[in-house]
Design a protein around this motif. Sequence first.
Motif, PDB file in Angstrom:
ATOM      1  N   SER A 132     -22.053 -56.361  18.600  1.00  0.00           N
ATOM      2  CA  SER A 132     -21.689 -57.085  17.384  1.00  0.00           C
ATOM      3  C   SER A 132     -21.232 -56.104  16.321  1.00  0.00           C
ATOM      4  O   SER A 132     -21.589 -54.924  16.337  1.00  0.00           O
ATOM      5  CB  SER A 132     -22.873 -57.909  16.870  1.00  0.00           C
ATOM      6  OG  SER A 132     -23.189 -58.938  17.776  1.00  0.00           O
ATOM      7  N   ASP A 145     -22.439 -66.126  27.247  1.00  0.00           N
ATOM      8  CA  ASP A 145     -22.736 -66.616  25.897  1.00  0.00           C
ATOM      9  C   ASP A 145     -21.498 -66.675  24.999  1.00  0.00           C
ATOM     10  O   ASP A 145     -21.603 -66.596  23.786  1.00  0.00           O
ATOM     11  CB  ASP A 145     -23.848 -65.788  25.241  1.00  0.00           C
ATOM     12  CG  ASP A 145     -23.463 -64.334  24.977  1.00  0.00           C
ATOM     13  OD1 ASP A 145     -22.391 -63.909  25.440  1.00  0.00           O
ATOM     14  OD2 ASP A 145     -24.237 -63.631  24.305  1.00  0.00           O
ATOM     15  N   ALA A 146     -20.312 -66.822  25.607  1.00  0.00           N
ATOM     16  CA  ALA A 146     -19.105 -67.052  24.811  1.00  0.00           C
ATOM     17  C   ALA A 146     -19.062 -68.508  24.359  1.00  0.00           C
ATOM     18  O   ALA A 146     -19.628 -69.389  25.018  1.00  0.00           O
ATOM     19  CB  ALA A 146     -17.854 -66.710  25.625  1.00  0.00           C
ATOM     20  N   ASN A 196     -22.847 -65.953  21.376  1.00  0.00           N
ATOM     21  CA  ASN A 196     -23.176 -64.520  21.392  1.00  0.00           C
ATOM     22  C   ASN A 196     -24.651 -64.257  21.110  1.00  0.00           C
ATOM     23  O   ASN A 196     -24.998 -63.369  20.354  1.00  0.00           O
ATOM     24  CB  ASN A 196     -22.299 -63.781  20.364  1.00  0.00           C
ATOM     25  CG  ASN A 196     -22.071 -62.326  20.754  1.00  0.00           C
ATOM     26  OD1 ASN A 196     -22.093 -61.982  21.927  1.00  0.00           O
ATOM     27  ND2 ASN A 196     -21.847 -61.492  19.768  1.00  0.00           N
ATOM     28  N   ASP A 209     -27.287 -58.635  27.003  1.00  0.00           N
ATOM     29  CA  ASP A 209     -25.943 -58.088  27.228  1.00  0.00           C
ATOM     30  C   ASP A 209     -25.902 -56.615  26.825  1.00  0.00           C
ATOM     31  O   ASP A 209     -25.821 -56.293  25.637  1.00  0.00           O
ATOM     32  CB  ASP A 209     -24.907 -58.882  26.424  1.00  0.00           C
ATOM     33  CG  ASP A 209     -24.688 -60.279  26.982  1.00  0.00           C
ATOM     34  OD1 ASP A 209     -25.265 -60.582  28.041  1.00  0.00           O
ATOM     35  OD2 ASP A 209     -23.953 -61.063  26.360  1.00  0.00           O
ATOM     36  N   TRP A 213     -12.671 -61.870  22.367  1.00  0.00           N
ATOM     37  CA  TRP A 213     -13.731 -62.206  23.326  1.00  0.00           C
ATOM     38  C   TRP A 213     -13.417 -61.585  24.685  1.00  0.00           C
ATOM     39  O   TRP A 213     -12.290 -61.692  25.190  1.00  0.00           O
ATOM     40  CB  TRP A 213     -13.861 -63.716  23.471  1.00  0.00           C
ATOM     41  CG  TRP A 213     -14.714 -64.341  22.416  1.00  0.00           C
ATOM     42  CD1 TRP A 213     -14.310 -65.056  21.331  1.00  0.00           C
ATOM     43  CD2 TRP A 213     -16.147 -64.282  22.347  1.00  0.00           C
ATOM     44  NE1 TRP A 213     -15.395 -65.448  20.576  1.00  0.00           N
ATOM     45  CE2 TRP A 213     -16.535 -64.994  21.176  1.00  0.00           C
ATOM     46  CE3 TRP A 213     -17.134 -63.710  23.138  1.00  0.00           C
ATOM     47  CZ2 TRP A 213     -17.857 -65.142  20.806  1.00  0.00           C
ATOM     48  CZ3 TRP A 213     -18.457 -63.860  22.757  1.00  0.00           C
ATOM     49  CH2 TRP A 213     -18.806 -64.566  21.612  1.00  0.00           C
ATOM     50  N   ASP A 267     -20.851 -61.561  27.960  1.00  0.00           N
ATOM     51  CA  ASP A 267     -19.731 -61.829  27.059  1.00  0.00           C
ATOM     52  C   ASP A 267     -19.896 -61.018  25.784  1.00  0.00           C
ATOM     53  O   ASP A 267     -21.011 -60.863  25.263  1.00  0.00           O
ATOM     54  CB  ASP A 267     -19.658 -63.316  26.705  1.00  0.00           C
ATOM     55  CG  ASP A 267     -19.361 -64.183  27.927  1.00  0.00           C
ATOM     56  OD1 ASP A 267     -18.718 -63.668  28.856  1.00  0.00           O
ATOM     57  OD2 ASP A 267     -19.782 -65.353  27.949  1.00  0.00           O
ATOM     58  N   TYR A 268     -18.787 -60.509  25.268  1.00  0.00           N
ATOM     59  CA  TYR A 268     -18.802 -59.662  24.076  1.00  0.00           C
ATOM     60  C   TYR A 268     -17.720 -60.126  23.102  1.00  0.00           C
ATOM     61  O   TYR A 268     -16.583 -60.384  23.510  1.00  0.00           O
ATOM     62  CB  TYR A 268     -18.528 -58.196  24.438  1.00  0.00           C
ATOM     63  CG  TYR A 268     -19.588 -57.541  25.286  1.00  0.00           C
ATOM     64  CD1 TYR A 268     -20.593 -56.767  24.712  1.00  0.00           C
ATOM     65  CD2 TYR A 268     -19.595 -57.690  26.671  1.00  0.00           C
ATOM     66  CE1 TYR A 268     -21.562 -56.159  25.489  1.00  0.00           C
ATOM     67  CE2 TYR A 268     -20.554 -57.094  27.456  1.00  0.00           C
ATOM     68  CZ  TYR A 268     -21.539 -56.318  26.859  1.00  0.00           C
ATOM     69  OH  TYR A 268     -22.493 -55.712  27.625  1.00  0.00           O
ATOM     70  N   LEU A 269     -18.081 -60.221  21.826  1.00  0.00           N
ATOM     71  CA  LEU A 269     -17.094 -60.383  20.755  1.00  0.00           C
ATOM     72  C   LEU A 269     -16.933 -59.013  20.106  1.00  0.00           C
ATOM     73  O   LEU A 269     -17.781 -58.565  19.338  1.00  0.00           O
ATOM     74  CB  LEU A 269     -17.566 -61.415  19.730  1.00  0.00           C
ATOM     75  CG  LEU A 269     -16.609 -61.676  18.562  1.00  0.00           C
ATOM     76  CD1 LEU A 269     -15.268 -62.188  19.052  1.00  0.00           C
ATOM     77  CD2 LEU A 269     -17.223 -62.647  17.565  1.00  0.00           C
TER      78      LEU A 269
END
Length: 846
Positions: free
Chosen positions: A159, A588-589, A673, A678, A771, A808-810
């Motif tokens: 994040s 978790d997107a 997220n 993660d 994303w 999942d990553y933002l």
Amino acid sequence: MKSGVCGTVIYENWFFYILEDQIMERLRSNLVLFCGLVLLLGAVNIASGVGVKPMLLRPPNDNCANAQAVGNITNQAFDTTNATFDGPGHYITSPNLWYCYTATCNGCATVSLQGSNFDTKVAAYEGCACYPSSNALIIDNDDFHGQQSQITFSVKTGSQYLIEVGGFNPTVKGQGKISISCDAQSSQPTNDDCSNAKQVGNVTEQPFNTTCATFDGPGHFFTSPNLWYRYTAGGTGNVTVSLLGSEYDTALVVYDGGDCYPEWGDIIERNDDFGGFLQSQITFQATAGKTYLFEVMGYNSDAVGEGVITVSSAAQPPPSTNNDNCQNAKQIGNVTNMAFNTTGATKDGPSLCMTSPNLWYCYTASCTGEATVSLAGSSYDTMLAVYDGCECYPTSSDMIECNDDAGNSYQSEIVFDAVAGNQYLIEVGGYSSETGQGLLTVSCQGVQPPPSSKDDCQNAKPVGDVKDQAFSTVNATFDGPGLCMTSPNIWYCYTATCTGDVTVSLAGSSYDTMLAVYDGCACYPASEDLIECNDDAGNTYQSEVTFAATIGSQYLIEVGGYANEKGAGLLTISCQGVVVQNKTDLGDAPDSTNNSGKVMMAYPSQGMLPVVVQASYPTVYNDGTGTGPFGPVHLNAQTVAFLGKKITRETEADTGTDEDGVNNIRPLADTPNRDQGDDGVVLPLSLPSCCWSTFDYVVNVITPNTDLWVNVWIDWNRDGDWDDTLDCPEGPAPEWAVQNQFLFNLPVGINQITTPGILPWHPEQGSGQVWMRITLSGQPWRGGSNPGAKGNAGSGPQAKYMIGETEDYLITPDTTCPICKDYNGDGVINLNDLAAFVADWLENCP
């Protein structure tokens, strides 16, 4: 100005005067090239209007939109002397600088300006969008180390957070140092949210820490990071809640009732400073059995720190009972909130679980099934033990379980498998030597015997390692080949959790049992499948079999009775090896096809203009329609491999229980997220537009020599899905960025892997955030569950993956040209790096 080596003039703002003699020596051998470079760049300076005096250069991160991307750094130099003010002015109005920090851990990040030479201020915001709103402000600080600032706040791996650095007022500026670190050992307190309020009774100087807390609640007093406690009064009278002894300026609110969030009318009392101290204290009239909420926070909006909370009651405790000795254990059945008091008790017993003053109960099980013994609602830090049988004194072999703290409380709870009519000794005490008033609840949830049509071999119940799992053959019928028994029987299919000796035991059952184990779970087993048949083990009428098993292999277990006997019993299966727990995993997107029917947004708003991009990432597996696309699910009945160092268990992405306490996405709040497991991708990422790139990720292997496949999707065009392919001069840039990278022969443990080359693409305007999904599985991706449908890319098979993990990553990747690097390793990209690059080039290039 200074005289140049080529007989020309080098102005004071030019960089070559910083070159050391060693570099100049290298330059002499390349004098012609060097002079040409000087004349060319000098002409550029003159054409740009550069005079004899040095030009005042603004720092590149002087504007929020140009926030410098950083990770963890130590004493990185900065200078606001020539900076201007830019931003929303929520806290800082002086000349300021901006940084975009990508968190490297799940825990607490600390930003420190210690070592700066002026009176600083610092603020942190959620996300890196410019300009941040006041609601995005997480924490701010003026003075911490003297006149220099420091903040600590809770972060999540990957994040991003905006860091704003400036001076005390608009006239204060200067040179400074910034350090950012991430502590994975620290974490957000469990009672940081009102809904997770910590149950307490009367306690003395129980420690707490709001350093990593966030603000949650109605904001009826202050809006600083806060913690919540729920208190049930043990008597009627004055109750005092005190924060005296805390190390920071506190504030305190007491509310009537335990519901979240409390209304204004629920406030009993608020207090900032008590008795001339900066710490808080409230005394209020409580009613026995009623629940109250305590909100603990800091003064204003930025006061955080370590503290202690003391809760005391003037109500007189009831007298102690005569079950102070094991021999006088009180006979009980199922009870709810039965009051007890260990204040006047003494210590009695073998001290197998506790050494405090204790009380004893003899419980007769009302059912066959799970019995729960709970001390929830007690007013002190309790201890609890349950033993098989009610004989005094129990031995270590009689102990079923010992428990100190259950869940997030200081009260104890034990759940164990009981057999109807059997007796169990319950020991109640306190941690260390603590005593106090408490509540005892005992309940039993019976198991239903299988109907006769469901107790046959074809319906064998899948099991792994279990301890004292209750069963009943009372209503069962006989089914099977009769190789070991002909009594009413039931069946289990066991999957071995290790390679080694497996023991199947019916010890603790209430009747004369029989037991058989077969190789494989095919029905019906033949005589050559029979591994062992047992009637009586040791000197008992209960059965036990030990056999050699291979991890992942299946074995059929048949449970019955001698002759035609039947009854209630307990089944225990244990494997002497590494036991790997089930870890079902999802992403978790944000996903608009969810169980709440709520459209989720892919990206947050940018500045004053809302960005409405509907999220079509396949995350939820079952949204109730059964049509897909299906979010990837990794069953991990046997955990073979996963990403990073941690994997958390989920039921579904947006519903059901979750090991880390929160669902991966909350559609109603439009909050994705949230998976705290993660940690597989090595951050931050450098993904320059239309330049071939790679990044690293970590695979944790439990079972070696397993074939694995890795796939990565990145939403290059920020349209809320991973379905597209963009165009670069170098070729196509598919959002399916890593396509079935094959991993084989990986050893047990942590393996850091580099992706194949990928071609990124980024829009010229819009969100810098993007994303990304990475999936590790035991099979290649073959087009997803709904090929051709919007949002299909990144989906999983409807039959689910057997192993692996999806993360999942933002992220906001670094999109700058790779040539802009910190060549001299001083933590800053400036002209010194150009000098180092030129010197290196002259030494090594033709």
